[in-house]
Design an enzyme around this catalytic site. Structure first.
Site: not given
Ligand code: GLY
Length: 333
Positions: A246, A243-244, A192, A220-223, A210, A90
């Site tokens: 995003g 984490t988790g 993450t 795609r981009v997360g948090d 991450t 991850s």
């Molecule tokens: N927390 C990582 C993501 O959602 O990409």
């Protein structure tokens, strides 16, 4: 203070279990001394707290601080441990790819002055956190994305690498048989990596890194690279990292929220719980399908961690001890 009353207030204040036995063995002036110490508690510095079971990363961060490195560099060093581990699916090398088979990384870093840097959709470079730190320190920008981020990484001397390991390729090929997009809760007890540290002088920094959601849509981009969502540091107050899933963290600007709640007087634990409640109490939210976890530390070095579901962990290095802690969680079913 009467001996009996002190014993009661000591345990209510959450100070060490087992103190009562010590207190019982003390005379009155020694009890007063213990009481004074507890009311004027020294901050717990240095301290490191991270998401998940990452004791090698917290160890590295702790050791770097002990060796006299700046806390920001210590945080980077800790994150790099996880990025370099091909077994972690991850983060960094070995991360699970997007649905097209590309491993794309997001990371950010923030220091005690409010400086920050991040990279999004970075490919072919293991140490996204190093690129994020250099964006912060060596460019006029906060965020670099995609090809620009990769070119920048090469320009500062990082090497191109294939991040897709055989194990992750195999997992992706298996996924393609059905190609059902479904967020995976608690991937192998790891997701993450977010890491916060306070050095012996009370200087706070944080980072997170991450490969994002497994089999996500391309682009795609997360948090994690979004300052305030994946990570926030305020040297006057404390820091938080997520984490988790995003998307849910971004919608509630989770890490900034936690720091602001701590500023208003909440403990790190209360603030993490409130940030999770903002997610699970949204109308129509099916939190059964995704996990979010937070860890936080305040300026005193007090910590908190909380998640939606069971299975989340925090690792804390404090008082010379590096330990994993199972998080409490919202969904008791
Ligand atoms: N927390 C990582 C993501 O959602 O990409």
């Amino acid at each position: 203070m009467k001996r009996r009353k002190f014993i009661k207030s000591a345990s209510l204040g959450g100070v060490a279990v087992g103190l009562s036995a010590t207190v019982l063995a003390c005379n009155d002036s020694e009890i007063k001394e213990i009481a004074k110490k507890e009311t004027t508690k020294e901050p717990i510095w240095p301290i490191v707290i991270a998401t998940w079971n990452v004791h090698r990363a917290t160890q590295e961060t702790w050791d770097a601080m002990q060796a006299g490195h700046q806390v920001l560099d210590a945080v980077e060093a800790g994150c790099k441990i996880e990025e370099a581990d091909p077994k972690g699916q991850s983060v960094g090398k070995g991360g699970l790819p997007d649905r097209d088979g590309n491993v794309t990384l997001d990371a950010c870093i923030m220091d005690h002055l409010g400086n920050c840097g991040s990279v999004v959709y970075l490919q072919n470079i293991t140490h996204a956190i190093t690129v994020a730190k250099s964006v912060m320190q060596d460019t006029p920008h906060v965020m670099l994305a995609g090809k620009g981020a990769e070119d920048y990484a090469l320009s500062i001397g990082l090497k191109r690498e294939n991040l897709l390991t055989e194990a992750s390729k195999k997992a992706w090929e298996k996924w393609k048989e059905e190609a059902e997009y479904k967020p995976i809760i608690n991937i192998e007890n790891h997701d993450t990596i977010g890491l916060l540290a306070i050095d012996k002088d009370g200087t706070i920094s944080g980072g997170c890194t991450t490969s994002g959601l497994a089999y996500k849509m391309g682009g795609r981009v997360g948090d994690s690279p979004i300052i305030g969502s994946g990570l926030f540091v305020d040297n006057e107050v404390g820091a938080a990292v997520a984490t988790g899933m995003g998307e849910e963290v971004v919608k509630t600007v989770g890490s900034f929220l936690i720091v602001e709640l701590m500023r208003q007087g909440m403990s790190p634990q209360q603030a993490c719980e409130e940030a999770i409640s903002r997610i699970v109490n949204k109308p129509g939210k099916n939190y059964e399908d995704f996990q979010v976890g937070y860890v936080a530390v305040n300026k005193k070095g007090e910590t908190g961690y909380y998640s939606i579901h069971d299975g989340f962990w925090a690792t804390i290095y404090a008082d010379g001890e590096n330990k994993n802690y199972a998080s409490s969680f919202f969904n008791k079913k």
